[in-house]
Design an enzyme around this catalytic site. Sequence first.
Site, short mmCIF file in Angstrom:
data_model
loop_
_atom_site.label_atom_id
_atom_site.label_comp_id
_atom_site.label_asym_id
_atom_site.label_seq_id
_atom_site.Cartn_x
_atom_site.Cartn_y
_atom_site.Cartn_z
CB SER A 52 -0.96 -0.04 1.19
OG SER A 52 -1.96 0.94 1.07
CG ASP A 193 -4.15 -1.64 0.26
OD1 ASP A 193 -3.15 -2.32 0.55
OD2 ASP A 193 -4.36 -0.51 0.71
#
Length: 342
Positions: A52, A193
């Site tokens: 991320s 993500d």
Amino acid sequence: MKKVRILSLDGGGIRGILPGIVLSRIEKKLQNKTENPDLRLSDMFDFIAGTSTGGILALAYLTPNNDNRPKLTAQEAVNIYLNRGDEIFDVSSWQKIKSGYGITDEKYNASELEEALEDTFGSLKLSDLLKPCIISSYDIRNGKPHFFKQHKSKNEIYNFKLKDVARSTSAAPTYFETARVKNDVGTPYPLIDGGVFVNNPSLVAYSEVRSMTFKDFDNFPTAKDMMIVSIGTGSKSKGYEYKKAKDWGAVAWIKPVIEIMMSGNSQTVHYHLKQIFGTLDEHDQADYHRLEPDVITADSEMDNASIENLQKLNEDGLTFISKKEIDKELDIIVDKLIKYQN
């Protein structure tokens, strides 16, 4: 003495400012220690892992300029967050209503994020990066983890544009729309993500390096051949009252589940790596470093990128690295990075 020097960066949205500040200090200490103002983080780490926001930072540290040197200093990488965070996490009143505050649709329009990634990475690809890395995401079509690997990217099947890698690893559910990216062959991948399953990618980095070959090693590296610097984003486990949580439905559980997955994974990975390095002798045990910056004055929400909170995150990061015990550990890390280079 040579060791594989590994940097691992957690996910955490706008709180990526915190590890960014820690690494800015490490880079400055390295420059002062070596008397080389042009030295960069990518010169001193052999492998970087990121999830991320940590994935975006990892890519930023490894992106080359026209001279095949790092394009950005560690501070310039942080400045992406400080200068553009409020635009990336800006949401109109209509979008709030339309998305049900992230319940029925993504909370944020990804256009500002994509523009920032375009400005930072342009048309560069994984194969252009300066060092090996692994960046995590999750393939929702095939229901399995997807890892972007620079060291595999000479094969066009595994080569992707950097801006697409960054967009994929940061496509946090409920926050941003699922990414749809293509490799050099043209195969599409719907990705979200990587924090949904591996918010702390340190163990992923360890496992990947175990399967790689490096110069100066006759065999695949083991834990005793590695130095790991793992940096969190100030995530903390939140407590939830039983009387309230016992009656939560799907909607009420969305946000707590995301927080629990991220924080729980980071803690679990830290525990396992301590166990792995704990089997080594005392000297090698000390080569696993976990730094978890404190969120003191700032709001810990991953998407609070107001100008005020950006400033508070910056101040919290500076407060963390000013602590005597942290400054001492950073000096130890810097000395080892230099020592294990030779």
